[in-house]
Design an enzyme around this catalytic site. Structure first.
Site, PDB file in Angstrom:
ATOM      1  N   ASN A 211       0.690  -1.251   0.324  1.00  0.00           N
ATOM      2  CA  ASN A 211      -0.054  -0.002  -0.047  1.00  0.00           C
ATOM      3  C   ASN A 211       0.724   1.206   0.209  1.00  0.00           C
ATOM      4  OD1 ASN A 211      -0.113   0.943   3.210  1.00  0.00           O
ATOM      5  ND2 ASN A 211      -0.412  -1.234   3.283  1.00  0.00           N
ATOM      6  N   ASP A 280      -5.218  -5.404   5.392  1.00  0.00           N
ATOM      7  CA  ASP A 280      -6.883  -6.706   5.711  1.00  0.00           C
ATOM      8  C   ASP A 280      -6.636  -8.226   5.226  1.00  0.00           C
ATOM      9  OD1 ASP A 280      -7.972  -4.421   7.313  1.00  0.00           O
ATOM     10  OD2 ASP A 280      -8.845  -3.377   5.910  1.00  0.00           O
ATOM     11  N   LYS A 290       8.625 -18.463  -8.592  1.00  0.00           N
ATOM     12  CA  LYS A 290       8.121 -17.394  -9.108  1.00  0.00           C
ATOM     13  C   LYS A 290       6.940 -17.483 -10.111  1.00  0.00           C
ATOM     14  CE  LYS A 290       9.542 -13.305 -11.709  1.00  0.00           C
ATOM     15  NZ  LYS A 290      10.398 -13.361 -12.714  1.00  0.00           N
ATOM     16  N   PHE A 323      -4.671   4.062  14.886  1.00  0.00           N
ATOM     17  CA  PHE A 323      -4.596   5.146  13.552  1.00  0.00           C
ATOM     18  C   PHE A 323      -6.382   4.853  12.554  1.00  0.00           C
ATOM     19  CE2 PHE A 323      -1.492   8.723  12.921  1.00  0.00           C
ATOM     20  CZ  PHE A 323      -1.103   8.170  13.994  1.00  0.00           C
ATOM     21  N   LYS A 337     -14.445   3.424  15.868  1.00  0.00           N
ATOM     22  CA  LYS A 337     -13.684   2.195  15.561  1.00  0.00           C
ATOM     23  C   LYS A 337     -12.737   2.327  17.046  1.00  0.00           C
ATOM     24  CE  LYS A 337     -12.235   1.949  11.466  1.00  0.00           C
ATOM     25  NZ  LYS A 337     -11.614   2.497  10.233  1.00  0.00           N
ATOM     26  N   LYS A 341     -12.888  -1.486  18.618  1.00  0.00           N
ATOM     27  CA  LYS A 341     -10.760  -1.869  18.919  1.00  0.00           C
ATOM     28  C   LYS A 341     -10.696  -1.540  20.279  1.00  0.00           C
ATOM     29  CE  LYS A 341      -9.900  -1.696  14.447  1.00  0.00           C
ATOM     30  NZ  LYS A 341      -9.216  -2.360  13.564  1.00  0.00           N
TER      31      LYS A 341
HETATM   32  N1  CTP Z   1      -4.680  -2.704  12.105  1.00  0.00           N
HETATM   33  C1  CTP Z   1      -4.419  -3.838  12.508  1.00  0.00           C
HETATM   34  N2  CTP Z   1      -4.885  -4.728  11.333  1.00  0.00           N
HETATM   35  C2  CTP Z   1      -5.225  -5.103  10.799  1.00  0.00           C
HETATM   36  C3  CTP Z   1      -5.615  -3.716  10.254  1.00  0.00           C
HETATM   37  C4  CTP Z   1      -5.428  -2.776  10.513  1.00  0.00           C
HETATM   38  O1  CTP Z   1      -3.770  -3.488  13.510  1.00  0.00           O
HETATM   39  N3  CTP Z   1      -5.288  -6.119  10.530  1.00  0.00           N
HETATM   40  C5  CTP Z   1      -4.788  -1.232  12.717  1.00  0.00           C
HETATM   41  C6  CTP Z   1      -3.456  -0.444  12.176  1.00  0.00           C
HETATM   42  O2  CTP Z   1      -2.597  -0.082  12.374  1.00  0.00           O
HETATM   43  C7  CTP Z   1      -4.781   1.109  12.528  1.00  0.00           C
HETATM   44  C8  CTP Z   1      -6.194   0.489  12.370  1.00  0.00           C
HETATM   45  O3  CTP Z   1      -6.030  -0.864  13.101  1.00  0.00           O
HETATM   46  O4  CTP Z   1      -4.087   1.248  13.610  1.00  0.00           O
HETATM   47  C9  CTP Z   1      -6.522   1.005  11.207  1.00  0.00           C
HETATM   48  O5  CTP Z   1      -8.065   0.620  11.496  1.00  0.00           O
HETATM   49  P1  CTP Z   1      -8.942  -0.529  10.815  1.00  0.00           P
HETATM   50  O6  CTP Z   1     -10.089  -0.968  11.232  1.00  0.00           O
HETATM   51  O7  CTP Z   1      -8.205  -1.275   9.791  1.00  0.00           O
HETATM   52  O8  CTP Z   1      -8.797   1.077   9.950  1.00  0.00           O
HETATM   53  P2  CTP Z   1      -8.996   1.001   8.218  1.00  0.00           P
HETATM   54  O9  CTP Z   1      -8.135   0.714   7.760  1.00  0.00           O
HETATM   55  O10 CTP Z   1      -9.695   2.543   8.277  1.00  0.00           O
HETATM   56  O11 CTP Z   1     -10.130   0.160   7.946  1.00  0.00           O
HETATM   57  P3  CTP Z   1     -12.046   0.222   7.458  1.00  0.00           P
HETATM   58  O12 CTP Z   1     -12.105   1.426   7.918  1.00  0.00           O
HETATM   59  O13 CTP Z   1     -12.011  -0.231   6.793  1.00  0.00           O
HETATM   60  O14 CTP Z   1     -12.212  -0.868   9.307  1.00  0.00           O
END
Ligand code: CTP
Length: 402
Positions: A211, A280, A290, A323, A337, A341
């Site tokens: 990314n 994700d 490869k 974040f 969120k 979390k």
């Molecule tokens: N994060 C994580 N593990 C993952 C995905 C995200 O620890 N597999 C953490 C990131 O480091 C960040 C936060 O979760 O601190 C972001 O949350 P997330 O829910 O993934 O938010 P977005 O990336 O904005 O995605 P979405 O809104 O689709 O949930």
């Protein structure tokens, strides 16, 4: 500040008058202050005022004998515990960086072993001039502490960056910087784990799904945490950045390897700041060799563990900061969120803006808290946001301890 010996150097910026209040505030905070002025600065603010407010004669002329105290420039330079220039003009910054010492201010600052602080203030175009920026960067590298100028109305009649910050802000910045130098940073005795960068999910030995994360935000946070005295562990996906000084660096690549590293430190950590952009998904069946060209192919992806969610579920005393990168409903999604979390704070970024989020040097958004409150983060440099996050973390830690 009690008992500290501070030299305030005043150069000829129109904001020199503000240095009078800086001297006054420093004295009220218990410091002993001596003032050194450039000859040009005396046309803007009078040495008499500085003399009265500081309680010491003002040093200006290298060649004039000063009777009241035992001064040559060396004695003054040795006396100082800190040397701050308020305001620092483009000219004085240039001279210090070039090693020119042709008056009392530039000579004493060159001669002092004390930590040095500059508060640049000038017209916006002058401040943005690459020569001034190069000089400031070079001084920063040499260990000079440089305060960001404020933005607003400037004496030259324009609005922009280059204003001398208010005296209260200058004194509070200097106080905090000196605390850090004295080993009393905001996160002294704390262990902080920061994740950074974008994870890489391997397709085969040479290709991955990645990314746009540059890692700049996480690295700036780790640098600030270390500066504020924390034992700082930086768990980082690959980036092109230099590892900040004083940080323990744990390189990882995929979400799973990041999770393993974070989990192994979690129990002995006071604060976790998850600034990494974690994929994700990962590839279900990573190819051992490869993959050769073909007309089309389908990749099956499976869900990665949510590292932060896992930390939230088994949280004991740790402070958790997440974040979120959003393109719409930044605050509403953030509020959801932070609760979902089990976080203590969420930094919600609006990545739809060109000056925030991935791969740029600035950021903006909100600090969101679990009890339904939030604070707006105006657009600022990632380094400034890092300092704001660490300050917020230290306040949350203090409130937790009460
Ligand atoms: N994060 C994580 N593990 C993952 C995905 C995200 O620890 N597999 C953490 C990131 O480091 C960040 C936060 O979760 O601190 C972001 O949350 P997330 O829910 O993934 O938010 P977005 O990336 O904005 O995605 P979405 O809104 O689709 O949930």
């Amino acid at each position: 500040m009690e008992g500290k010996h501070i030299i305030v150097g005043v150069s000829a910026g129109i904001a020199a008058y503000k240095a009078i209040e800086v001297v006054s505030r420093l004295r009220k905070a218990g410091a002993e202050v001596k003032v050194v002025m450039t000859e040009h600065a005396t046309h803007i603010a009078t040495p008499l005022t500085f003399g009265e407010i500081s309680g010491h004669p003002v040093a200006i002329d290298m060649w004039e004998e000063i009777h009241n105290w035992n001064v040559e420039h060396i004695a003054l330079a040795t006396w100082a515990d800190a040397y701050i220039v308020v305001p620092a003009t483009a000219n004085v910054i240039g001279k210090i960086n070039a090693g020119i010492a042709d008056d009392m201010l530039t000579t004493t600052i060159m001669a002092t072993p004390a930590p040095k602080f500059l508060c640049p203030a000038m017209n916006s175009e002058m401040y943005k001039n690459p020569i001034v920026q190069r000089n400031l960067e070079s001084l920063r590298q040499l260990g000079y502490h440089i305060m960001e100028p404020a933005s607003g109305w400037l004496a030259c009649g324009v609005t922009g960056v280059g204003r001398l910050p208010e005296p209260e802000a200058i004194v509070s910045w200097l106080t905090q910087e000196l605390q850090v130098i004295d080993g009393n940073g905001l996160l002294k005795d704390k262990t902080v784990l920061v994740t950074a960068g974008g994870t890489q999910e391997y397709i085969d030995p040479v290709r991955y799904i990645g990314n746009h994360s540059s890692g700049k935000m996480g690295y700036a946070i780790a640098a600030e945490a270390a500066k504020q005295g924390a034992r700082t562990i930086l768990v980082s996906a690959p980036t092109s950045l230099d590892v900040p000084q004083g940080v323990e660096y744990i390189p990882v690549d995929s979400a799973e390897s990041m999770k393993a590293a974070v989990d192994s430190y979690y129990d002995n950590t006071d604060v976790v700041i998850m600034a990494a952009a974690v994929s994700d998904f990962r590839v279900a069946n990573k190819a051992e060799q490869k993959i050769k060209k073909m007309d089309s192919m389908t990749l099956e992806l499976v869900k990665n563990p949510d590292i932060l969610q896992g930390l939230g579920e088994r949280k004991k005393d740790q402070l958790l900061v997440g974040f979120a990168a959003e393109t719409e409903h930044v605050l509403a999604y953030g509020e959801d969120k932070v609760k979902r979390k089990n976080l203590d704070m969420l930094v919600a970024n609006d990545v739809s803006k060109s000056n925030a989020g991935f791969n740029v040097d600035t950021n903006e958004g909100y600090f969101v808290y679990p009890h339904g409150t939030s604070k707006v983060i105006p657009n600022m440099k990632k380094t400034e946001l890092a300092a704001a996050i660490i300050k917020e973390v230290s306040t949350l830690l203090r409130n937790k301890d009460k």
